[in-house]
Design an enzyme around this catalytic site. Structure first.
Site, PDB file in Angstrom:
ATOM      1  N   ASN A 108      -6.991  -0.121  -4.087  1.00 11.60           N
ATOM      2  CA  ASN A 108      -7.008  -1.386  -3.345  1.00 11.60           C
ATOM      3  C   ASN A 108      -8.443  -1.698  -2.957  1.00 11.60           C
ATOM      4  OD1 ASN A 108      -6.052  -3.616  -1.773  1.00 11.60           O
ATOM      5  ND2 ASN A 108      -6.251  -2.368   0.080  1.00 11.60           N
ATOM      6  N   HIS A 110     -10.575  -3.548   0.113  1.00 11.04           N
ATOM      7  CA  HIS A 110     -10.391  -4.007   1.487  1.00 11.04           C
ATOM      8  C   HIS A 110     -11.733  -4.514   2.014  1.00 11.04           C
ATOM      9  CE1 HIS A 110      -8.537  -4.256   5.409  1.00 11.04           C
ATOM     10  NE2 HIS A 110      -9.607  -3.678   5.918  1.00 11.04           N
ATOM     11  N   SER A 137     -14.606  -1.921   0.753  1.00  9.58           N
ATOM     12  CA  SER A 137     -14.287  -0.555   0.325  1.00  9.58           C
ATOM     13  C   SER A 137     -13.220  -0.607  -0.756  1.00  9.58           C
ATOM     14  CB  SER A 137     -13.694   0.266   1.490  1.00  9.58           C
ATOM     15  OG  SER A 137     -14.507   0.182   2.646  1.00  9.58           O
ATOM     16  N   ASP A 146      -4.327   0.836   4.439  1.00 12.84           N
ATOM     17  CA  ASP A 146      -5.798   0.881   4.305  1.00 12.84           C
ATOM     18  C   ASP A 146      -6.372   2.250   4.686  1.00 12.84           C
ATOM     19  OD1 ASP A 146      -5.706  -1.813   3.601  1.00 12.84           O
ATOM     20  OD2 ASP A 146      -5.938  -2.476   5.675  1.00 12.84           O
TER      21      ASP A 146
HETATM   22  C1  GAR Z   1     -10.455 -10.268  -0.706  1.00 17.87           C
HETATM   23  O1  GAR Z   1     -11.497 -10.472   0.193  1.00 17.87           O
HETATM   24  C2  GAR Z   1      -9.825  -8.901  -0.450  1.00 17.87           C
HETATM   25  O2  GAR Z   1     -10.748  -7.924  -0.072  1.00 17.87           O
HETATM   26  C3  GAR Z   1      -8.877  -9.218   0.651  1.00 17.87           C
HETATM   27  O3  GAR Z   1      -8.330 -10.451   0.322  1.00 17.87           O
HETATM   28  C4  GAR Z   1      -9.271 -11.198  -0.437  1.00 17.87           C
HETATM   29  C5  GAR Z   1      -8.609 -11.663  -1.697  1.00 17.87           C
HETATM   30  O4  GAR Z   1      -9.418 -12.531  -2.429  1.00 17.87           O
HETATM   31  N1  GAR Z   1      -7.887  -8.192   0.777  1.00 17.87           N
HETATM   32  C6  GAR Z   1      -7.362  -7.787   1.946  1.00 17.87           C
HETATM   33  O5  GAR Z   1      -7.654  -8.274   3.005  1.00 17.87           O
HETATM   34  C7  GAR Z   1      -6.338  -6.676   1.800  1.00 17.87           C
HETATM   35  N2  GAR Z   1      -6.128  -6.018   3.063  1.00 17.87           N
HETATM   36  P1  GAR Z   1      -9.139 -12.790  -3.956  1.00 17.87           P
HETATM   37  O6  GAR Z   1      -7.676 -13.186  -4.069  1.00 17.87           O
HETATM   38  O7  GAR Z   1     -10.055 -13.922  -4.334  1.00 17.87           O
HETATM   39  O8  GAR Z   1      -9.425 -11.519  -4.692  1.00 17.87           O
END
Ligand code: GAR
Length: 317
Positions: A108, A110, A137, A146
């Site tokens: 994942n 984060h 991360s 997480d």
């Molecule tokens: C990203 O910033 C990712 O790190 C976050 O959601 C966004 C998705 O953007 N993920 C989390 O917060 C998970 N806990 P994307 O759809 O453009 O990849």
């Protein structure tokens, strides 16, 4: 070497999915994107994946129990031969059964420097705390949110006047660098010859009086003072295959195994018509228990009666 088949789970924009996808098209990338699945049929990332010729699956999770919904996703991942899962902005908690099934094969990204700021609103919390840096991360997914082992991180400086949005936009640039590279290195490492040999060695040397010796430049495993029962083979004569070679009962069994699963078993040409079988380890989905059973069986064929008798007695208890 066969490429790992990654299933990417998204909930929205899918820009990290896109970063993983474009990296997968670069020369030498050890993975391909086999499926992009979403829990929201409107997720914009789905259209992007489809336009790039990637198979997609979408299903709204509403009205389904968590475990049932995860079961649907799991079935899709398996149907498309996925060997690994990458969560990329997948905003759903996973059921313990799903996490278990993909343990050690699911990562994942984060948007924080874990273990700081698990969960949501990571950027706002980092700014409110007066931190000098936010960041992102990549970690292995475990049952706790997480919380799995961190594989890699990238810090991003917090500027005076940053809002959660401006910081998120810069962290996203870092995410797009970090995720493809980490997934690439992690998969290449886990599927690389050194890691595979380590797995084979651990199982082979756990057998009674088993020893390791180089044979024609290849790690071989034999019974003390006796015959070989396994060889580790990597790119032998340029065949681009990584495998373990074990004894079968003879050419008939060898032929029937190949007929049963020609993707897994093959006849090692350099060992002649002797009944040895090659079991491929480079497909990204090695069943190590199965390999362990084969090593034990092959050991039996090579071991002297004195040892197999002892083993028979031990097995009875
Ligand atoms: C990203 O910033 C990712 O790190 C976050 O959601 C966004 C998705 O953007 N993920 C989390 O917060 C998970 N806990 P994307 O759809 O453009 O990849």
């Amino acid at each position: 070497m066969a490429r790992a088949r990654v299933g990417v789970l998204i909930s929205g924009r899918g820009s990290n999915m896109a970063a993983l996808l474009y990296a997968s098209r670069l020369e030498g990338c050890p993975y391909e994107i086999a499926l992009v699945a979403a829990n929201d049929p409107q997720a914009p990332g789905l259209a992007l994946a489809a336009a790039e010729g990637v198979t997609t699956f979408a299903r709204c999770h509403k009205g389904l129990k968590r475990a049932d919904f995860d079961g649907l996703i799991d079935a899709e991942l398996r149907r498309h031969g996925c060997t690994h899962v990458a969560l990329a902005g997948y905003m759903r908690l996973l059921s313990p059964g799903f996490v278990d099934r993909w343990a050690g094969r699911m990562v994942n990204i984060h948007p924080s420097l874990l273990p700081a700021y698990k969960g949501l609103d990571t950027h706002a919390r980092a700014i409110a705390a007066g931190d000098g840096h936010g960041g992102c991360s990549v970690h292995l997914v475990t049952a706790e949110l997480d919380d799995g082992p961190v594989l890699a991180q990238c810090p991003v400086a917090i500027l005076p006047g940053d809002t959660a949005e401006t910081l998120a936009a810069r962290v996203l640039i870092a995410e797009h660098q970090l995720y493809p590279r980490t997934l690439w290195e992690w998969i290449a490492g886990a599927n690389g010859p050194e890691a595979l040999l380590t797995e084979v060695r651990a199982r082979a040397l756990a057998l009674p009086e088993a020893r390791e010796k180089l044979s024609h430049g290849t790690p071989g495993f034999h019974v003390e003072g006796g015959k070989f029962f396994a060889y580790f083979s990597h790119d032998r004569h340029g065949d681009a295959i990584t495998s373990v070679l074990v004894r079968t009962s003879g050419v008939e069994e060898q032929a029937s195994l190949i007929e049963r699963d020609a993707n897994l078993y093959y006849r090692p040409p350099y060992l002649g018509p002797s009944g040895w079988i090659g079991i491929r380890l480079d497909r990204g989905d090695t069943d190590w228990e199965h390999v362990g059973d084969w090593l034990a069986r092959s050991w039996r064929m090579a071991a002297p009666k004195r040892l197999t008798r002892l083993r028979d007695i031990a097995d009875r208890f």
